[in-house]
Design a protein around this motif. Structure first.
Motif, PDB file in Angstrom:
ATOM      1  N   LYS A 106       0.825  -1.220   0.000  1.00  0.00           N
ATOM      2  CA  LYS A 106       0.000   0.000   0.000  1.00  0.00           C
ATOM      3  C   LYS A 106       0.860   1.272   0.000  1.00  0.00           C
ATOM      4  CE  LYS A 106      -3.701  -2.270   2.527  1.00  0.00           C
ATOM      5  NZ  LYS A 106      -4.333  -2.439   3.825  1.00  0.00           N
ATOM      6  N   ASN A 107       2.156   1.101  -0.275  1.00  0.00           N
ATOM      7  CA  ASN A 107       3.096   2.226  -0.311  1.00  0.00           C
ATOM      8  C   ASN A 107       3.201   2.976   1.017  1.00  0.00           C
ATOM      9  OD1 ASN A 107       3.952   1.923  -3.043  1.00  0.00           O
ATOM     10  ND2 ASN A 107       1.968   2.753  -3.674  1.00  0.00           N
ATOM     11  N   ASP A 108       3.083   2.264   2.109  1.00  0.00           N
ATOM     12  CA  ASP A 108       3.202   2.861   3.432  1.00  0.00           C
ATOM     13  C   ASP A 108       4.681   3.074   3.755  1.00  0.00           C
ATOM     14  OD1 ASP A 108       2.613   3.655   6.119  1.00  0.00           O
ATOM     15  OD2 ASP A 108       3.070   1.605   6.773  1.00  0.00           O
ATOM     16  N   ASP A 109       5.076   4.331   3.924  1.00  0.00           N
ATOM     17  CA  ASP A 109       6.479   4.665   4.177  1.00  0.00           C
ATOM     18  C   ASP A 109       7.008   4.036   5.467  1.00  0.00           C
ATOM     19  OD1 ASP A 109       6.676   6.123   1.854  1.00  0.00           O
ATOM     20  OD2 ASP A 109       6.273   8.056   2.822  1.00  0.00           O
ATOM     21  N   LYS A 110       6.173   3.980   6.487  1.00  0.00           N
ATOM     22  CA  LYS A 110       6.600   3.426   7.776  1.00  0.00           C
ATOM     23  C   LYS A 110       6.967   1.951   7.631  1.00  0.00           C
ATOM     24  CE  LYS A 110       7.196   3.714  12.223  1.00  0.00           C
ATOM     25  NZ  LYS A 110       8.498   4.146  12.670  1.00  0.00           N
ATOM     26  N   SER A 111       6.180   1.201   6.867  1.00  0.00           N
ATOM     27  CA  SER A 111       6.483  -0.214   6.641  1.00  0.00           C
ATOM     28  C   SER A 111       7.803  -0.365   5.904  1.00  0.00           C
ATOM     29  CB  SER A 111       5.367  -0.890   5.840  1.00  0.00           C
ATOM     30  OG  SER A 111       4.174  -0.924   6.580  1.00  0.00           O
ATOM     31  N   LEU A 112       8.007   0.463   4.889  1.00  0.00           N
ATOM     32  CA  LEU A 112       9.246   0.414   4.124  1.00  0.00           C
ATOM     33  C   LEU A 112      10.448   0.738   5.015  1.00  0.00           C
ATOM     34  CD1 LEU A 112      10.719   0.049   1.439  1.00  0.00           C
ATOM     35  CD2 LEU A 112      10.257   2.460   0.949  1.00  0.00           C
ATOM     36  N   GLU A 113      10.321   1.758   5.841  1.00  0.00           N
ATOM     37  CA  GLU A 113      11.413   2.128   6.754  1.00  0.00           C
ATOM     38  C   GLU A 113      11.729   0.985   7.713  1.00  0.00           C
ATOM     39  OE1 GLU A 113      10.509   5.782   8.842  1.00  0.00           O
ATOM     40  OE2 GLU A 113      10.004   6.791   6.954  1.00  0.00           O
ATOM     41  N   THR A 114      10.690   0.345   8.248  1.00  0.00           N
ATOM     42  CA  THR A 114      10.891  -0.760   9.183  1.00  0.00           C
ATOM     43  C   THR A 114      11.581  -1.924   8.490  1.00  0.00           C
ATOM     44  OG1 THR A 114       8.917  -0.096  10.411  1.00  0.00           O
ATOM     45  CG2 THR A 114       9.713  -2.339  10.770  1.00  0.00           C
TER      46      THR A 114
END
Length: 191
Positions: A19-27
């Motif tokens: 879903k292009n969630d930045d927080k998930s990508l950072e994690t």
């Protein structure tokens, strides 16, 4: 139980990535890049190489996560490491020729085999967890007390009101046979 929590968390991170969630990508990046960096540095690569390879692995993961049919069956860490290792090997082969692969990495080429083995073990643990969940009481507690909590047969006998440790041992054996049957019934139907 911790393993299931880890897989559930990994799947949530994967959904966030899709879903292009930045927080998930950072994690995902902060938890997995250091391992990939270490692997590439150990095998004649640079930090820039590691960043490029990891970025490609994230793209592969993103494409997989965007496909609704993709199901993560291993830890995210295992998946990303295997993809990164495979990509690094391909880069080394294309850049330096096949003979440039260090001998210690040659045995890691079948990353998909290692990943398949890991996924098979994960499935066996899931089946065992389901079997333990459906075995019922007092068997579940007896087996957990003996194998996980390392309680003696006498302690188990006292806890469950058996006349002696030998009776508790017989009950544990019956429970183990029931667990074995439940496990293999589920295992054989999952093949």
């Amino acid at each position: 139980m911790k393993h299931n929590q880890d897989i559930t968390r990994d799947r949530e991170l994967l959904l966030g990535l899709a879903k292009n969630d930045d927080k998930s990508l950072e994690t995902i990046y902060s938890e997995n890049f250091p391992v990939v960096l270490r692997m590439i540095l150990q095998h004649n690569g640079s930090e820039d190489d590691a960043k490029d390879i990891f970025q490609e692995a994230i793209i592969v993961l993103y494409e997989k996560a965007s496909n609704s049919e993709f199901i993560l069956t291993s830890r995210l860490k295992t998946y990303l490491y295997a993809v990164s290792r495979h990509l690094w090997l391909k880069k080394m082969q294309s850049t330096y020729g096949i003979y440039a692969i260090p001998p210690e990495m040659e045995e890691t080429i079948p990353a998909t085999e290692a990943l398949d083995d890991h996924e098979a073990r994960d499935e066996q643990f899931r089946i065992m967890e389901r079997s333990m969940g459906s075995i019922g009481e007092p068997c579940k507690t007896i087996l957990e007390d003996y194998y996980l909590h390392k309680r003696s047969m006498q302690e188990i006998a006292d806890k469950f009101g058996y006349t002696n440790a030998e009776n508790a041992k017989n009950q544990k054996y019956k429970c183990l046979m029931r667990l074995k049957k439940l496990f293999f019934d589920q295992y054989n139907t999952s093949l």
